[in-house]
Design a protein around this motif. Structure first.
Motif, PDB file in Angstrom:
ATOM      1  N   LEU A  79       0.835  -1.212   0.000  1.00 14.73           N
ATOM      2  CA  LEU A  79       0.000   0.000   0.000  1.00 14.73           C
ATOM      3  C   LEU A  79       0.868   1.260   0.000  1.00 14.73           C
ATOM      4  N   LYS A  80       2.033   1.199   0.659  1.00 13.70           N
ATOM      5  CA  LYS A  80       2.919   2.344   0.782  1.00 13.70           C
ATOM      6  C   LYS A  80       3.707   2.554  -0.512  1.00 13.70           C
ATOM      7  N   GLU A  81       4.238   1.468  -1.057  1.00 14.09           N
ATOM      8  CA  GLU A  81       5.151   1.586  -2.206  1.00 14.09           C
ATOM      9  C   GLU A  81       4.428   1.415  -3.547  1.00 14.09           C
ATOM     10  N   LYS A  82       3.199   0.932  -3.505  1.00 19.06           N
ATOM     11  CA  LYS A  82       2.413   0.713  -4.716  1.00 19.06           C
ATOM     12  C   LYS A  82       3.215  -0.043  -5.779  1.00 19.06           C
ATOM     13  N   ASN A  83       3.959  -1.025  -5.311  1.00 12.85           N
ATOM     14  CA  ASN A  83       4.826  -1.801  -6.201  1.00 12.85           C
ATOM     15  C   ASN A  83       4.687  -3.288  -5.854  1.00 12.85           C
ATOM     16  N   VAL A  84       4.283  -4.083  -6.836  1.00 11.86           N
ATOM     17  CA  VAL A  84       4.020  -5.496  -6.553  1.00 11.86           C
ATOM     18  C   VAL A  84       4.766  -6.439  -7.498  1.00 11.86           C
ATOM     19  N   GLU A  85       5.737  -5.866  -8.228  1.00 14.80           N
ATOM     20  CA  GLU A  85       6.419  -6.647  -9.268  1.00 14.80           C
ATOM     21  C   GLU A  85       7.077  -7.928  -8.742  1.00 14.80           C
ATOM     22  N   ASP A  86       7.596  -7.888  -7.487  1.00 16.22           N
ATOM     23  CA  ASP A  86       8.296  -9.061  -6.963  1.00 16.22           C
ATOM     24  C   ASP A  86       7.362 -10.039  -6.255  1.00 16.22           C
ATOM     25  N   LEU A  87       6.073  -9.713  -6.213  1.00 15.68           N
ATOM     26  CA  LEU A  87       5.120 -10.618  -5.568  1.00 15.68           C
ATOM     27  C   LEU A  87       4.605 -11.630  -6.586  1.00 15.68           C
ATOM     28  N   SER A  88       4.240 -12.804  -6.099  1.00 15.05           N
ATOM     29  CA  SER A  88       3.694 -13.841  -6.969  1.00 15.05           C
ATOM     30  C   SER A  88       2.184 -13.950  -6.759  1.00 15.05           C
ATOM     31  N   TRP A  89       1.408 -13.661  -7.820  1.00 14.80           N
ATOM     32  CA  TRP A  89      -0.053 -13.748  -7.686  1.00 14.80           C
ATOM     33  C   TRP A  89      -0.505 -15.197  -7.579  1.00 14.80           C
ATOM     34  N   VAL A  90       0.303 -16.123  -8.104  1.00 12.78           N
ATOM     35  CA  VAL A  90      -0.025 -17.555  -7.968  1.00 12.78           C
ATOM     36  C   VAL A  90       0.021 -17.924  -6.482  1.00 12.78           C
ATOM     37  N   MET A  91       1.060 -17.414  -5.775  1.00 11.17           N
ATOM     38  CA  MET A  91       1.191 -17.632  -4.345  1.00 11.17           C
ATOM     39  C   MET A  91      -0.077 -17.161  -3.627  1.00 11.17           C
ATOM     40  N   LEU A  92      -0.526 -15.949  -3.961  1.00 15.43           N
ATOM     41  CA  LEU A  92      -1.705 -15.382  -3.305  1.00 15.43           C
ATOM     42  C   LEU A  92      -2.958 -16.212  -3.558  1.00 15.43           C
ATOM     43  N   LEU A  93      -3.150 -16.624  -4.820  1.00 16.07           N
ATOM     44  CA  LEU A  93      -4.346 -17.372  -5.196  1.00 16.07           C
ATOM     45  C   LEU A  93      -4.385 -18.743  -4.508  1.00 16.07           C
ATOM     46  N   VAL A  94      -3.250 -19.454  -4.540  1.00 18.63           N
ATOM     47  CA  VAL A  94      -3.174 -20.771  -3.898  1.00 18.63           C
ATOM     48  C   VAL A  94      -3.395 -20.633  -2.390  1.00 18.63           C
ATOM     49  N   LEU A  95      -2.814 -19.563  -1.810  1.00 16.40           N
ATOM     50  CA  LEU A  95      -2.956 -19.307  -0.379  1.00 16.40           C
ATOM     51  C   LEU A  95      -4.419 -19.058  -0.002  1.00 16.40           C
ATOM     52  N   ILE A  96      -5.121 -18.286  -0.828  1.00 16.11           N
ATOM     53  CA  ILE A  96      -6.531 -17.983  -0.545  1.00 16.11           C
ATOM     54  C   ILE A  96      -7.375 -19.259  -0.541  1.00 16.11           C
ATOM     55  N   ILE A  97      -7.152 -20.122  -1.559  1.00 17.83           N
ATOM     56  CA  ILE A  97      -7.892 -21.385  -1.613  1.00 17.83           C
ATOM     57  C   ILE A  97      -7.531 -22.254  -0.405  1.00 17.83           C
ATOM     58  N   GLY A  98      -6.229 -22.326  -0.104  1.00 13.67           N
ATOM     59  CA  GLY A  98      -5.748 -23.154   1.009  1.00 13.67           C
ATOM     60  C   GLY A  98      -6.322 -22.736   2.358  1.00 13.67           C
ATOM     61  N   VAL A  99      -6.234 -21.442   2.675  1.00 15.10           N
ATOM     62  CA  VAL A  99      -6.738 -20.994   3.982  1.00 15.10           C
ATOM     63  C   VAL A  99      -8.260 -21.110   4.064  1.00 15.10           C
ATOM     64  N   SER A 100      -8.946 -20.970   2.917  1.00 12.24           N
ATOM     65  CA  SER A 100     -10.398 -21.174   2.901  1.00 12.24           C
ATOM     66  C   SER A 100     -10.735 -22.609   3.313  1.00 12.24           C
ATOM     67  N   LEU A 101      -9.941 -23.560   2.814  1.00  9.33           N
ATOM     68  CA  LEU A 101     -10.164 -24.967   3.168  1.00  9.33           C
ATOM     69  C   LEU A 101      -9.848 -25.213   4.648  1.00  9.33           C
ATOM     70  N   TRP A 102      -8.837 -24.487   5.194  1.00 10.53           N
ATOM     71  CA  TRP A 102      -8.538 -24.607   6.626  1.00 10.53           C
ATOM     72  C   TRP A 102      -9.717 -24.127   7.469  1.00 10.53           C
ATOM     73  N   VAL A 103     -10.415 -23.084   6.996  1.00  6.04           N
ATOM     74  CA  VAL A 103     -11.609 -22.593   7.701  1.00  6.04           C
ATOM     75  C   VAL A 103     -12.639 -23.725   7.766  1.00  6.04           C
ATOM     76  N   TRP A 104     -12.834 -24.381   6.626  1.00  4.42           N
ATOM     77  CA  TRP A 104     -13.772 -25.505   6.523  1.00  4.42           C
ATOM     78  C   TRP A 104     -13.359 -26.630   7.490  1.00  4.42           C
ATOM     79  N   TYR A 105     -12.044 -26.944   7.482  1.00  2.32           N
ATOM     80  CA  TYR A 105     -11.490 -27.966   8.373  1.00  2.32           C
ATOM     81  C   TYR A 105     -11.770 -27.612   9.835  1.00  2.32           C
ATOM     82  N   GLY A 106     -11.529 -26.341  10.190  1.00  9.91           N
ATOM     83  CA  GLY A 106     -11.761 -25.864  11.557  1.00  9.91           C
ATOM     84  C   GLY A 106     -13.220 -25.997  11.971  1.00  9.91           C
ATOM     85  N   ILE A 107     -14.118 -25.713  11.014  1.00 10.07           N
ATOM     86  CA  ILE A 107     -15.556 -25.820  11.293  1.00 10.07           C
ATOM     87  C   ILE A 107     -15.930 -27.279  11.586  1.00 10.07           C
TER      88      ILE A 107
END
Lengths: 85, 85
Positions: free
Chosen positions: A26-54
């Motif tokens: 948010l501060k640097e407005k620069n995301v070139e070194d970030l991996s969007w695949v990492m973010l997408l896989v992480l979102i699906i993964g943690v969503s499944l952990w929520v399900w597991y927790g339930i």
């Protein structure tokens, strides 16, 4: 250590771990070194952990992973806004 | 869905989520947009999840978080190697 206290501490740390990354983006407005695949896989993964927790009825898992889902979705939105065309 | 299968899928996704980030860092040798605070907090957090998994005897939690610890330590080492002085 009591397993619930341990779960809360662990959950808090893994949940807030993405906060410094989000602040940096948010501060640097620069995301070139970030991996969007990492973010997408992480979102699906943690969503499944929520399900597991339930299913297991373990609220340290439910709360911390729900927070992670929201944080990583925000980060993915930032990625889409700030990435160079 | 069976809770163990769900745990394995969830654990696999959250564990491998950092792999594309690591590949990106190794390929581009550029870590300026990454937050080392994020990596450090994440390493402590997932280490505590391993401990939680051991206490609860839940091996999907133990295996996936152990893998995450190793991956994030590798990423932190890369960060220290590639960051600009």
């Amino acid at each position: 250590m009591n397993e619930n206290i341990l779960g809360i501490i662990a959950g808090t740390l893994t949940s807030i771990s993405m906060v410094p990354q989000l602040v940096k983006v948010l501060k640097e407005k620069n995301v070139e070194d970030l991996s969007w695949v990492m973010l997408l896989v992480l979102i699906i993964g943690v969503s499944l952990w929520v399900w597991y927790g339930i299913i297991k009825g373990e609220w340290p898992i439910i709360i911390s992973n729900t927070f992670s889902v929201l944080l990583n979705i925000t980060l993915l939105i930032c990625y889409m806004i700030y990435r160079k065309k």
